[in-house]
Design a protein around this motif. Sequence first.
Motif, PDB file in Angstrom:
ATOM      1  N   TYR A 114      -1.638  11.112   1.045  1.00 61.61           N
ATOM      2  CA  TYR A 114      -0.794   9.905   1.034  1.00 61.61           C
ATOM      3  C   TYR A 114      -1.145   8.981   2.193  1.00 61.61           C
ATOM      4  O   TYR A 114      -1.310   7.766   2.005  1.00 61.61           O
ATOM      5  CB  TYR A 114       0.681  10.295   1.091  1.00 61.61           C
ATOM      6  N   GLU A 115      -1.256   9.517   3.384  1.00 57.63           N
ATOM      7  CA  GLU A 115      -1.579   8.699   4.555  1.00 57.63           C
ATOM      8  C   GLU A 115      -2.981   8.104   4.443  1.00 57.63           C
ATOM      9  O   GLU A 115      -3.221   6.960   4.854  1.00 57.63           O
ATOM     10  CB  GLU A 115      -1.458   9.519   5.831  1.00 57.63           C
TER      11      GLU A 115
ATOM     12  N   LYS B  75      -2.630   5.304   1.923  1.00 55.11           N
ATOM     13  CA  LYS B  75      -1.835   4.222   2.497  1.00 55.11           C
ATOM     14  C   LYS B  75      -2.668   3.368   3.445  1.00 55.11           C
ATOM     15  O   LYS B  75      -2.551   2.131   3.478  1.00 55.11           O
ATOM     16  CB  LYS B  75      -0.632   4.818   3.226  1.00 55.11           C
ATOM     17  N   THR B  76      -3.530   4.019   4.223  1.00 53.77           N
ATOM     18  CA  THR B  76      -4.381   3.308   5.166  1.00 53.77           C
ATOM     19  C   THR B  76      -5.567   2.630   4.477  1.00 53.77           C
ATOM     20  O   THR B  76      -5.998   1.544   4.876  1.00 53.77           O
ATOM     21  CB  THR B  76      -4.920   4.283   6.238  1.00 53.77           C
TER      22      THR B  76
ATOM     23  N   SER C  84       0.824  -1.215   0.000  1.00 54.44           N
ATOM     24  CA  SER C  84       0.000   0.000   0.000  1.00 54.44           C
ATOM     25  C   SER C  84       0.856   1.264   0.000  1.00 54.44           C
ATOM     26  O   SER C  84       0.527   2.249  -0.665  1.00 54.44           O
ATOM     27  CB  SER C  84      -0.948  -0.003   1.198  1.00 54.44           C
ATOM     28  N   SER C  85       1.950   1.251   0.737  1.00 50.78           N
ATOM     29  CA  SER C  85       2.830   2.427   0.773  1.00 50.78           C
ATOM     30  C   SER C  85       3.427   2.702  -0.600  1.00 50.78           C
ATOM     31  O   SER C  85       3.470   3.854  -1.063  1.00 50.78           O
ATOM     32  CB  SER C  85       3.954   2.218   1.789  1.00 50.78           C
TER      33      SER C  85
ATOM     34  N   SER D 103       4.676  11.643  -0.361  1.00 50.85           N
ATOM     35  CA  SER D 103       4.477  11.198   1.016  1.00 50.85           C
ATOM     36  C   SER D 103       4.256  12.347   1.999  1.00 50.85           C
ATOM     37  O   SER D 103       3.829  12.119   3.134  1.00 50.85           O
ATOM     38  CB  SER D 103       5.677  10.358   1.482  1.00 50.85           C
TER      39      SER D 103
ATOM     40  N   GLY E 234       2.577   5.815  -3.025  1.00 52.73           N
ATOM     41  CA  GLY E 234       3.711   6.662  -3.377  1.00 52.73           C
ATOM     42  C   GLY E 234       3.893   6.854  -4.868  1.00 52.73           C
ATOM     43  O   GLY E 234       4.535   7.824  -5.298  1.00 52.73           O
TER      44      GLY E 234
END
Length: 207
Positions: free
Chosen positions: A117-118, A121-122, A102-103, A112, A107
């Motif tokens: 982005y967070e 990512k989640t 996922s990161s 980031s 990305g």
Amino acid sequence: YMAKIGLATFIAELAIGVMMVAGNYMFLSYLGEAGVAAFSVGCYLFPLIFSVNNAVAQSSQPIISYNYGARQPERVRQALNIALLTAVASGAVISVGMWIGSSLLAGIFLDSAVPAYEIAKTGLPLLGLCALPFAINITFIGYYQSCEKSMRSILYMLLRGIIFMVPGFVFLPGILGVPGLWLAIPVSEVLTLAIITIIYLLTRRRG
């Protein structure tokens, strides 16, 4: 006649547009522009998920259709079983890939340093949960198209792509919070798979 059989495929493409419109609206309502940016990553990835699993369904369709017309039910079942095993494998790989990567996936599209982005990512691991049931659903829908059971294929495509998905976007965030936004698509796929499985098992026993 041909349009009736192929209508489910048209709905599949339409459902992607519905997903993007409904998802963007709800992400904007709950998370603002950062949420829309994060969801756009999922919108970029979902057509890839669709293409891979749709390829499994479409590859099996000529074999199933030919043997169905030749009245070879055992060969039809064998082809369906192979397609389902392939769908399960590809769906599982995609789901695991979205959990582990996922990161990296976020990305590719987002810096980031930005809030989106967070969020992406989640959320991408949750969205990735749709890949496995989606793969099975699409394979079953292709099977019913090949066996000239167009109404079933249309119904199942409407269930997964519109009837379950849109209310999921509307109601799940109120129940689960932000994760509910990402889970709207997986939940619609799981509910559709449950209905497909129950009806398939019931009709198979009768047959």
